[in-house]
Enzyme design. Sequence first.
Site, PDB file in Angstrom:
ATOM      1  N   GLU A 259       0.883  -1.175   0.000  1.00 29.85           N
ATOM      2  CA  GLU A 259       0.000   0.000   0.000  1.00 29.85           C
ATOM      3  C   GLU A 259       0.912   1.214   0.000  1.00 29.85           C
ATOM      4  O   GLU A 259       1.344   1.683   1.053  1.00 29.85           O
ATOM      5  CB  GLU A 259      -0.894   0.002   1.255  1.00 29.85           C
ATOM      6  CG  GLU A 259      -1.816  -1.190   1.367  1.00 29.85           C
ATOM      7  CD  GLU A 259      -3.020  -1.106   0.434  1.00 29.85           C
ATOM      8  OE1 GLU A 259      -3.245  -0.039  -0.183  1.00 29.85           O
ATOM      9  OE2 GLU A 259      -3.739  -2.103   0.329  1.00 29.85           O
ATOM     10  N   CYS A 293      -2.447   9.301   2.095  1.00 25.67           N
ATOM     11  CA  CYS A 293      -2.061   8.651   0.832  1.00 25.67           C
ATOM     12  C   CYS A 293      -3.060   9.018  -0.254  1.00 25.67           C
ATOM     13  O   CYS A 293      -2.723   9.036  -1.439  1.00 25.67           O
ATOM     14  CB  CYS A 293      -1.975   7.146   1.008  1.00 25.67           C
ATOM     15  SG  CYS A 293      -3.432   6.445   1.773  1.00 25.67           S
TER      16      CYS A 293
HETATM   17  P1  NAD Z   1       7.970   5.410   4.821  1.00 24.56           P
HETATM   18  O1  NAD Z   1       8.060   4.618   3.569  1.00 24.56           O
HETATM   19  O2  NAD Z   1       9.063   6.322   5.145  1.00 24.56           O
HETATM   20  O3  NAD Z   1       7.827   4.393   6.074  1.00 24.56           O
HETATM   21  C1  NAD Z   1       6.767   3.483   6.163  1.00 24.56           C
HETATM   22  C2  NAD Z   1       7.184   2.294   7.024  1.00 24.56           C
HETATM   23  O4  NAD Z   1       8.153   1.520   6.321  1.00 24.56           O
HETATM   24  C3  NAD Z   1       7.841   2.667   8.354  1.00 24.56           C
HETATM   25  O5  NAD Z   1       7.361   1.804   9.353  1.00 24.56           O
HETATM   26  C4  NAD Z   1       9.303   2.455   8.075  1.00 24.56           C
HETATM   27  O6  NAD Z   1      10.065   2.170   9.232  1.00 24.56           O
HETATM   28  C5  NAD Z   1       9.245   1.245   7.169  1.00 24.56           C
HETATM   29  N1  NAD Z   1      10.423   1.052   6.306  1.00 24.56           N
HETATM   30  C6  NAD Z   1      11.142   2.009   5.666  1.00 24.56           C
HETATM   31  N2  NAD Z   1      12.124   1.442   4.943  1.00 24.56           N
HETATM   32  C7  NAD Z   1      12.001   0.095   5.106  1.00 24.56           C
HETATM   33  C8  NAD Z   1      12.736  -1.030   4.619  1.00 24.56           C
HETATM   34  N3  NAD Z   1      13.795  -0.882   3.802  1.00 24.56           N
HETATM   35  N4  NAD Z   1      12.346  -2.274   4.997  1.00 24.56           N
HETATM   36  C9  NAD Z   1      11.272  -2.442   5.801  1.00 24.56           C
HETATM   37  N5  NAD Z   1      10.560  -1.400   6.320  1.00 24.56           N
HETATM   38  C10 NAD Z   1      10.918  -0.147   5.969  1.00 24.56           C
HETATM   39  O7  NAD Z   1       6.574   6.181   4.757  1.00 24.56           O
HETATM   40  P2  NAD Z   1       5.987   7.319   5.736  1.00 24.56           P
HETATM   41  O8  NAD Z   1       6.717   8.592   5.523  1.00 24.56           O
HETATM   42  O9  NAD Z   1       5.848   6.793   7.123  1.00 24.56           O
HETATM   43  O10 NAD Z   1       4.487   7.461   5.170  1.00 24.56           O
HETATM   44  C11 NAD Z   1       4.134   8.257   4.087  1.00 24.56           C
HETATM   45  C12 NAD Z   1       4.029   7.439   2.824  1.00 24.56           C
HETATM   46  O11 NAD Z   1       3.141   6.333   3.009  1.00 24.56           O
HETATM   47  C13 NAD Z   1       3.419   8.237   1.671  1.00 24.56           C
HETATM   48  O12 NAD Z   1       4.092   7.901   0.485  1.00 24.56           O
HETATM   49  C14 NAD Z   1       1.966   7.761   1.631  1.00 24.56           C
HETATM   50  O13 NAD Z   1       1.335   7.930   0.391  1.00 24.56           O
HETATM   51  C15 NAD Z   1       2.148   6.325   1.986  1.00 24.56           C
HETATM   52  N6  NAD Z   1       0.919   5.739   2.513  1.00 24.56           N
HETATM   53  C16 NAD Z   1       0.222   4.870   1.707  1.00 24.56           C
HETATM   54  C17 NAD Z   1      -0.980   4.344   2.145  1.00 24.56           C
HETATM   55  C18 NAD Z   1      -1.768   3.419   1.268  1.00 24.56           C
HETATM   56  O14 NAD Z   1      -2.685   2.770   1.782  1.00 24.56           O
HETATM   57  N7  NAD Z   1      -1.505   3.311  -0.015  1.00 24.56           N
HETATM   58  C19 NAD Z   1      -1.468   4.673   3.414  1.00 24.56           C
HETATM   59  C20 NAD Z   1      -0.726   5.545   4.213  1.00 24.56           C
HETATM   60  C21 NAD Z   1       0.474   6.072   3.747  1.00 24.56           C
END
Ligand code: NAD
Length: 505
Positions: A259, A293
């Site tokens: 997602e 998102c």
């Molecule tokens: P992010 O990608 O920085 O982090 C999200 C999660 O991924 C965190 O828990 C982080 O620790 C983890 N993570 C990061 N790198 C990783 C790796 N290499 N391996 C495993 N885990 C890892 O995102 P954010 O800044 O917290 O959130 C914003 C983003 O999330 C935006 O792009 C938004 O559109 C997206 N988002 C999407 C949805 C959806 O349902 N499509 C919902 C909410 C947010």
Amino acid sequence: MSQSIAARTTELLTRLGVESDAYTGGTLASFSPVTGEEVARLKPHSAEDTRQAIASARAAFEAWRTVPAPRRGELVRLLGEELRAAKDDLGRLVSIEAGKIPSEGLGEVQEMIDICDFAVGLSRQLYGLTIASERPGHRMMETWHPLGVVGVISAFNFPVAVWSWNAALALVCGNAVVWKPSEKTPLTALATQAIFDRALARFGDAPKGLSQVLIGGPDIGEALVASHDVPLISATGSTRMGRIVGPKVAERFGRSILELGGNNAGIVCPSADLDMALRAIAFGAMGTAGQRCTTLRRLFVHDSVYDALVPRLIKAYGSVSIGNPLDSGALVGPLVDGQAFQAMQDALQAAKAAGGTVHGGERVSVGPDTAFYARPALVEMPEQTGPVLEETFAPILYVMKYSDLAEAIRLHNAVGAGLSSSIFTLDLREAETFVSAAGSDCGIANVNIGTSGAEIGGAFGGEKETGGGRESGSDAWKGYMRRQTNTINYSTQLPLAQGVVFDIE
Ligand code: NAD
């Protein structure tokens, strides 16, 4: 003021049943975007903790999978009850930790309650099909079995709801859950775990370790992703994260529900109800300070209504109330941190360089310097170029003119992400075209509703660089189970399929 947020946090955590040991004396600082101040220090989990959590979740799964699904639903029903009791406190904690205005903080907890209700009903409806066999005296059917340990990785901007979308379904489907929340929002995760533990205690005989939380950064997420004992990774976050996680899970033939980011757009047609469109656009683009998102990021306005709509929108951008979400009636709260503010400024600079006219976008002083509030920006763009093609996780709406709907739909689809979309029109042909096979290429396509604010009853997710995963309602539960096709021969013969003959003496 700054002390009072830390004090409020402690008070809420205590009421929610989180032991102070869990959020004091550690090395992982938790900041509230409301003031930018540190509100807690947590002890992050280690790689060894992660290994142990997965092992105990695996053991819990082996017991849980044999519990009848409606009985598993009882646990989720109790979770819904506990969430109802904790709604105000957890909603406030969401506001403190993610900076959401109160109605959105509470709305997020309501979403958790709603998915619990949905999952309780689902626990009696995990149906398979009965299929006509081509062989006499045979019956074919599909059975849905529990899958194993579900690893949930979540983003900061929906710090608790995303866990519930996954966990409520995963649990009724007979799985165990290990959750790695965002390192930016660990407190709401601890509180959610405490609420879950209360439901578990009331349930009585559930296996230990059925749903656990691991606090930490990407390294913990990576350990979950690498584990062969975690057959499903449901990861919510940026497309950048998904590009790393997706291939790693695929490499070990695991299953993933991704997602990821959105670059959501709306189209305003000549017949649109402009008052309705104005409100929907304002909420979709400025709500949650542009940090959903599903936030509306691009808008295509027909040139015949551009002058009737866009100046009104610019006025709304100029007057929308921005402020501390805890103590004011503001509609727009803070950005999550300074990095998010810088990314917004960089995108606005790039938009200007590409010929855009920027309205708003400046920093707004609310409280101490450590907090980052910004006026949402509306940018009139001559064409869809540069920063318009990317998701900047901040309140920026790029507005462009169009004259031909087919061309607007082409541009609408000409970005990497494919999450949410909407059209404003009273013309049946335009509306149906937009939701047809030749229309929006997104996972969500709405008519006369904005791009954000989905209900839990539908499957939620998007296409292309949004990752293709589906969570929440409809038949998204199938992603959390393994499908088995059973053929039962109740005859005295052994006819082979496709008429194959293989007779041995
Ligand atoms: P992010 O990608 O920085 O982090 C999200 C999660 O991924 C965190 O828990 C982080 O620790 C983890 N993570 C990061 N790198 C990783 C790796 N290499 N391996 C495993 N885990 C890892 O995102 P954010 O800044 O917290 O959130 C914003 C983003 O999330 C935006 O792009 C938004 O559109 C997206 N988002 C999407 C949805 C959806 O349902 N499509 C919902 C909410 C947010």
